[in-house]
Design an enzyme around this catalytic site. Structure first.
Site, PDB file in Angstrom:
ATOM      1  N   ASP A  51       0.425   8.247  -7.584  1.00  0.00           N
ATOM      2  CA  ASP A  51       1.528   7.972  -7.561  1.00  0.00           C
ATOM      3  C   ASP A  51       2.353   7.809  -8.889  1.00  0.00           C
ATOM      4  OD1 ASP A  51       0.233   8.604  -5.216  1.00  0.00           O
ATOM      5  OD2 ASP A  51       0.310   6.357  -4.435  1.00  0.00           O
ATOM      6  N   SER A 101       0.756  -1.229   0.114  1.00  0.00           N
ATOM      7  CA  SER A 101      -0.132  -0.104  -0.163  1.00  0.00           C
ATOM      8  C   SER A 101       1.114   1.088   0.012  1.00  0.00           C
ATOM      9  CB  SER A 101      -0.926  -0.136   1.060  1.00  0.00           C
ATOM     10  OG  SER A 101      -1.995  -0.890   0.785  1.00  0.00           O
ATOM     11  N   CYS A 102       0.527   2.345  -0.394  1.00  0.00           N
ATOM     12  CA  CYS A 102       0.955   3.745  -0.620  1.00  0.00           C
ATOM     13  C   CYS A 102       1.573   4.159   0.809  1.00  0.00           C
ATOM     14  CB  CYS A 102       0.021   4.756  -0.572  1.00  0.00           C
ATOM     15  SG  CYS A 102       0.636   6.054  -0.818  1.00  0.00           S
ATOM     16  N   PRO A 103       2.755   4.323   0.950  1.00  0.00           N
ATOM     17  CA  PRO A 103       4.093   4.932   0.361  1.00  0.00           C
ATOM     18  C   PRO A 103       4.433   3.862  -0.073  1.00  0.00           C
ATOM     19  CG  PRO A 103       4.270   5.598   1.814  1.00  0.00           C
ATOM     20  CD  PRO A 103       3.486   4.749   1.824  1.00  0.00           C
ATOM     21  N   ASP A 107      -2.600  -1.490  -5.482  1.00  0.00           N
ATOM     22  CA  ASP A 107      -3.199  -0.107  -5.519  1.00  0.00           C
ATOM     23  C   ASP A 107      -3.521   0.547  -5.887  1.00  0.00           C
ATOM     24  OD1 ASP A 107      -3.049   1.649  -3.638  1.00  0.00           O
ATOM     25  OD2 ASP A 107      -1.463   2.013  -3.155  1.00  0.00           O
TER      26      ASP A 107
END
Length: 75
Positions: A46, A13-15, A40
């Site tokens: 992103d 998951s981000c980041p 994701d």
């Protein structure tokens, strides 16, 4: 598309996809292409922002079966 290295960011998951993509690109030489696969949905925006901010062009991107694939060229 031909690529020099591949990074599997599925399940991250981000980041983390961006952080690990940056690390992988740092280990590459200029002109080489990195393939990144993520799950994701946030990684789409992103990766575009990351490419613009770092000077590592996003050469190609797409989706397949709920996965997102990006090809970045080391600047």
């Amino acid at each position: 598309m031909q690529f020099d290295q591949e990074f599997d960011a599925r399940g991250l998951s981000c980041p983390l996809p961006i952080v690990k993509t940056k690390k992988a690109l740092n280990a590459m030489t200029s002109g080489q292409v990195l393939k990144v696969t993520t799950t994701d949905p946030g990684s789409v925006k992103d990766m575009e922002a990351f490419a613009n901010q770092t000077g590592n062009p996003l050469v190609e991107s797409g989706t397949a079966g709920g996965e997102y694939v990006f090809y970045l060229r080391k600047g």
